[in-house]
Motif scaffolding. Structure first.
Motif, mmCIF file in Angstrom:
data_model
loop_
_atom_site.group_PDB
_atom_site.id
_atom_site.type_symbol
_atom_site.label_atom_id
_atom_site.label_comp_id
_atom_site.label_asym_id
_atom_site.label_seq_id
_atom_site.Cartn_x
_atom_site.Cartn_y
_atom_site.Cartn_z
ATOM 1 N N GLU A 32 0.831 -1.189 0.000
ATOM 2 C CA GLU A 32 0.000 0.000 0.000
ATOM 3 C C GLU A 32 0.875 1.253 0.000
ATOM 4 O O GLU A 32 1.947 1.272 0.614
ATOM 5 C CB GLU A 32 -0.904 -0.001 1.240
ATOM 6 N N PRO A 33 0.456 2.310 -0.680
ATOM 7 C CA PRO A 33 1.231 3.553 -0.659
ATOM 8 C C PRO A 33 1.394 4.063 0.763
ATOM 9 O O PRO A 33 0.482 3.946 1.596
ATOM 10 C CB PRO A 33 0.367 4.512 -1.492
ATOM 11 N N VAL A 34 2.565 4.601 1.064
ATOM 12 C CA VAL A 34 2.830 5.128 2.400
ATOM 13 C C VAL A 34 3.373 6.549 2.276
ATOM 14 O O VAL A 34 4.124 6.865 1.356
ATOM 15 C CB VAL A 34 3.841 4.249 3.173
ATOM 16 N N ALA A 35 2.986 7.392 3.237
ATOM 17 C CA ALA A 35 3.470 8.772 3.255
ATOM 18 C C ALA A 35 4.778 8.814 4.048
ATOM 19 O O ALA A 35 4.851 9.361 5.140
ATOM 20 C CB ALA A 35 2.432 9.694 3.871
ATOM 21 N N ALA A 36 5.810 8.196 3.494
ATOM 22 C CA ALA A 36 7.133 8.184 4.109
ATOM 23 C C ALA A 36 8.005 9.242 3.449
ATOM 24 O O ALA A 36 7.577 9.938 2.522
ATOM 25 C CB ALA A 36 7.762 6.798 3.981
ATOM 26 N N GLU A 37 9.224 9.358 3.907
ATOM 27 C CA GLU A 37 10.181 10.341 3.405
ATOM 28 C C GLU A 37 10.265 10.345 1.875
ATOM 29 O O GLU A 37 10.304 9.295 1.243
ATOM 30 C CB GLU A 37 11.529 9.997 4.023
ATOM 31 N N ASN B 197 13.543 2.960 2.756
ATOM 32 C CA ASN B 197 12.744 3.619 3.797
ATOM 33 C C ASN B 197 11.976 4.823 3.273
ATOM 34 O O ASN B 197 11.531 5.656 4.062
ATOM 35 C CB ASN B 197 13.660 4.067 4.946
ATOM 36 N N ALA B 198 11.816 4.909 1.961
ATOM 37 C CA ALA B 198 11.170 6.076 1.355
ATOM 38 C C ALA B 198 9.783 5.731 0.831
ATOM 39 O O ALA B 198 9.465 4.569 0.555
ATOM 40 C CB ALA B 198 12.036 6.621 0.220
ATOM 41 N N GLY B 199 8.962 6.757 0.693
ATOM 42 C CA GLY B 199 7.680 6.584 0.031
ATOM 43 C C GLY B 199 7.776 6.835 -1.457
ATOM 44 O O GLY B 199 6.992 6.313 -2.246
#
Length: 213
Positions: free
Chosen positions: A75-80, A179-181
């Motif tokens: 799932e898409p994540v709002a990460a860095e 660790n990125a979005g």
């Protein structure tokens, strides 16, 4: 003319790309269109194309930013948000896209500048003195800081981490993708620019936005 986001179905149906496109369309408040090979991949009203990472060979067809999503992405994540930037020749379109994405998602922007030792460093008879290496690295840090200064002023709400790496651009960005979005890179007719995008996309752990200059 209404702006739209387009899902490009090329070499394979990619559920991950469809999920990411739907998520981004909702965040931007834009309609979502789809098309398959044989139809124009983008038109004047297309704001963004989303495709499967396996469609990296179609990059030359896209005249607007394209997000390439790994097939196994969750799932898409709002990460860095990670921006690959050449501090000596920053691609303004890619930098703007990355800052806007970080602002829109409310996440930190990590600006990664990869550098190499001077070509004649390998010829030093007793290796590279540590003070020389530190001096060279400080120079790269100052270059990156200068390249980002006007963008920091334009987007004061975006937290920015400046990251200088003694690696190839592809290696540096692949490491940060874990660790990125989203990873953002620019591309242009220059061979080196296109090579970074093509080397990164198959190895990235997260979606990659390729922004044409």
């Amino acid at each position: 003319m209404e702006r739209v986001i387009v899902v490009h179905v090329g070499c394979a149906d990619c559920e991950a790309a469809a999920r990411w496109a739907s998520w981004e369309a909702a965040r931007r408040g834009l309609p979502l269109h789809g098309h398959r090979d044989g139809t124009p991949p983008a038109s004047e009203e297309t704001e963004l194309v989303v495709a499967c990472a396996r469609d990296v060979d179609d990059l030359a067809r896209f005249l607007c930013p394209c997000v390439l999503v790994p097939e196994g992405a969750g799932e898409p994540v709002a990460a860095e948000t990670v921006l690959g930037v050449d501090a000596r020749n920053p691609a303004a379109e890619a930098v703007a896209f990355a800052f806007d994405a970080a602002r829109r998602w409310g996440v930190r922007l990590r600006a990664v500048h990869a550098w190499r030792l001077p070509a004649d460093a390998a010829e030093l008879p007793f290796g590279i003195p540590e003070e020389d290496r530190a001096t060279w690295e400080d120079h790269e840090v100052h270059l990156l800081s200068g390249a980002l200064r006007p963008w920091r002023e334009k987007y004061p709400e975006v937290e920015v981490l400046e990251d200088v790496r003694l690696l190839s651009p592809v290696q540096a960005l692949v490491r940060q993708s874990a660790n990125a979005g989203l990873v953002v890179v620019g591309t242009s007719p220059r061979a080196a620019s296109s090579a970074v995008a093509r080397g990164l996309v198959p190895r990235s752990r997260c979606p990659v936005a390729v922004v044409p200059s």
